[in-house]
Design a protein around this motif. Sequence first.
Motif, mmCIF file in Angstrom:
data_model
loop_
_atom_site.group_PDB
_atom_site.id
_atom_site.type_symbol
_atom_site.label_atom_id
_atom_site.label_comp_id
_atom_site.label_asym_id
_atom_site.label_seq_id
_atom_site.Cartn_x
_atom_site.Cartn_y
_atom_site.Cartn_z
ATOM 1 N N THR A 1 8.146 -0.468 7.584
ATOM 2 C CA THR A 1 7.728 -0.789 8.946
ATOM 3 C C THR A 1 6.649 0.203 9.378
ATOM 4 O O THR A 1 6.607 1.335 8.901
ATOM 5 N N ASP A 2 5.802 -0.249 10.290
ATOM 6 C CA ASP A 2 4.791 0.650 10.850
ATOM 7 C C ASP A 2 5.391 1.347 12.072
ATOM 8 O O ASP A 2 6.526 1.066 12.455
ATOM 9 N N LEU B 1 3.358 3.813 6.878
ATOM 10 C CA LEU B 1 4.424 2.874 6.558
ATOM 11 C C LEU B 1 5.695 3.671 6.316
ATOM 12 O O LEU B 1 5.707 4.560 5.470
ATOM 13 N N ARG C 1 6.915 -5.260 10.512
ATOM 14 C CA ARG C 1 7.130 -5.324 9.064
ATOM 15 C C ARG C 1 5.810 -5.079 8.346
ATOM 16 O O ARG C 1 4.770 -5.601 8.735
ATOM 17 N N THR C 2 5.855 -4.273 7.291
ATOM 18 C CA THR C 2 4.655 -3.895 6.566
ATOM 19 C C THR C 2 4.942 -3.925 5.069
ATOM 20 O O THR C 2 6.028 -3.551 4.634
ATOM 21 N N GLN C 3 3.970 -4.374 4.286
ATOM 22 C CA GLN C 3 4.075 -4.331 2.831
ATOM 23 C C GLN C 3 2.717 -3.964 2.258
ATOM 24 O O GLN C 3 1.702 -4.519 2.648
#
Length: 157
Positions: free
Chosen positions: A106-107, A88, A112-114
């Motif tokens: 973000t990956d 990430l 989008r990544t969390q």
Amino acid sequence: MDNQIKTAAEAAESDALPRCHEVHSDPDQPKASAENLPKSVKAEPVAKKSAAQWAYERTVLYLKNFEEQLDNEHEVAMGFTGGDAGVLRIEGMGYFDPDIVTFYGTDPTGGRTQLVQHVSQLSVMLRALPKAKEGSKPNRIGFRLVEDLEKSQEAVS
């Protein structure tokens, strides 16, 4: 142990101050240290902080220290341990009292990544990745997070 006599106030302050210790094979390697903590982090005794706030503040210190060692072609990212979750690119961070820390980003594909994680499971591997956009300035989230901690303290004072 030193033989210095301390007042009750000095002893209480010493107990409330965070301690940090690191040793590296390269003595010139920059270290995260309690002395480098923003004033806002030192202002509130550790005993009054939630586990989430305290984990967040120390992780911010490590992020900033890591970024200080990067060249202008790299940005900080976080690798996941276990499984095949990947990396990430850290673009934001927060916490939710009493015990949740979250990372936003973000990956490698730009998705989008969390990550939402309980502090008892917190394990962050910082990585240097090439900048997401060639020709742009590198994203330095650690510096912005420290700036936010300082502003938060000024608002309280």
